[in-house]
Design a protein around this motif. Structure first.
Motif, PDB file in Angstrom:
ATOM      1  N   PRO A   1      34.295  19.824  36.806  1.00  0.00           N
ATOM      2  CA  PRO A   1      33.048  19.763  37.550  1.00  0.00           C
ATOM      3  C   PRO A   1      32.084  19.399  36.757  1.00  0.00           C
ATOM      4  N   HIS A   2      32.129  19.374  35.478  1.00  0.00           N
ATOM      5  CA  HIS A   2      30.937  19.036  34.669  1.00  0.00           C
ATOM      6  C   HIS A   2      31.210  17.771  33.963  1.00  0.00           C
ATOM      7  N   ARG A   3      30.507  16.672  34.662  1.00  0.00           N
ATOM      8  CA  ARG A   3      30.976  15.287  34.416  1.00  0.00           C
ATOM      9  C   ARG A   3      30.702  14.840  32.957  1.00  0.00           C
ATOM     10  N   THR A   4      31.787  14.120  32.515  1.00  0.00           N
ATOM     11  CA  THR A   4      31.765  13.543  31.127  1.00  0.00           C
ATOM     12  C   THR A   4      31.679  12.288  31.098  1.00  0.00           C
TER      13      THR A   4
ATOM     14  N   ASP B   1      47.519  15.074  42.388  1.00  0.00           N
ATOM     15  CA  ASP B   1      47.600  16.262  41.436  1.00  0.00           C
ATOM     16  C   ASP B   1      47.511  15.774  40.086  1.00  0.00           C
ATOM     17  N   VAL B   2      48.046  14.802  39.604  1.00  0.00           N
ATOM     18  CA  VAL B   2      48.322  14.322  38.248  1.00  0.00           C
ATOM     19  C   VAL B   2      47.016  13.905  37.984  1.00  0.00           C
ATOM     20  N   VAL B   3      46.411  13.085  38.799  1.00  0.00           N
ATOM     21  CA  VAL B   3      45.126  12.313  38.633  1.00  0.00           C
ATOM     22  C   VAL B   3      43.973  13.471  38.447  1.00  0.00           C
ATOM     23  N   ARG B   4      44.084  14.641  39.179  1.00  0.00           N
ATOM     24  CA  ARG B   4      43.237  15.801  38.952  1.00  0.00           C
ATOM     25  C   ARG B   4      43.177  16.334  37.631  1.00  0.00           C
TER      26      ARG B   4
ATOM     27  N   GLY C   1      30.750   5.675  44.035  1.00  0.00           N
ATOM     28  CA  GLY C   1      30.308   6.720  44.993  1.00  0.00           C
ATOM     29  C   GLY C   1      30.142   8.092  44.195  1.00  0.00           C
ATOM     30  N   HIS C   2      31.159   8.240  43.561  1.00  0.00           N
ATOM     31  CA  HIS C   2      31.419   9.932  42.921  1.00  0.00           C
ATOM     32  C   HIS C   2      30.534   9.886  41.815  1.00  0.00           C
ATOM     33  N   LEU C   3      30.030   8.841  40.923  1.00  0.00           N
ATOM     34  CA  LEU C   3      29.306   8.886  39.935  1.00  0.00           C
ATOM     35  C   LEU C   3      27.511   9.025  40.543  1.00  0.00           C
ATOM     36  N   HIS C   4      27.320   8.853  41.817  1.00  0.00           N
ATOM     37  CA  HIS C   4      25.990   9.203  42.167  1.00  0.00           C
ATOM     38  C   HIS C   4      25.014   8.542  41.347  1.00  0.00           C
ATOM     39  N   ASP C   5      25.004   7.024  41.176  1.00  0.00           N
ATOM     40  CA  ASP C   5      23.988   6.623  40.163  1.00  0.00           C
ATOM     41  C   ASP C   5      23.538   5.281  40.884  1.00  0.00           C
TER      42      ASP C   5
END
Length: 116
Positions: A66-69, A24-27, A99-103
């Motif tokens: 949800p809007h990547r920075t 939760d802290v990381v979120r 994987g999360h970065l989808h690059d």
């Protein structure tokens, strides 16, 4: 939990995450996604401490959801870390973060680990 309105400072959240490994802290840090969090995560990735590097990778992987920075900057840091990292926990976090970065630029560097 309303992650966007948490009153704790970035440093307090990082210290808590290092002590408790609390998702939760990381979120909260992911959702903040501001320059302060990016700078703190980047600094963690340069630490001599494996747990700090792991947390840095965990934060960068989903920064700003949800809007990547800072996706390109995060990718660069993670790929540089991948080149020299030896700790398996940190490597796992880097792989998940990439994987999360989808690059697609992460594919070739990650292929090395498939051959081990």
């Amino acid at each position: 939990m309303n992650w966007q309105s948490d009153p704790r400072s970035t440093q307090e959240l990082i210290e808590l995450a290092l002590k408790e490994e609390n998702d939760d802290v990381v979120r909260i840090l992911h959702f903040r996604g501001n320059h302060e969090v990016f700078a703190a995560a980047s600094k963690l990735c340069n630490s001599q401490n494996a747990r700090e590097r792991q947390l840095g990778a965990d934060i960068l992987g989903q920064l700003g959801i949800p809007h990547r920075t800072f996706p390109h900057e995060s990718l660069t840091i993670l790929l540089e870390l991948l080149e020299c990292e030896q700790n398996t926990d940190v490597l796992n976090s880097i792989g998940i973060a990439l994987g999360h970065l989808h690059d697609a630029r992460a594919i070739v560097p990650l292929q090395h680990f498939l051959l081990l």
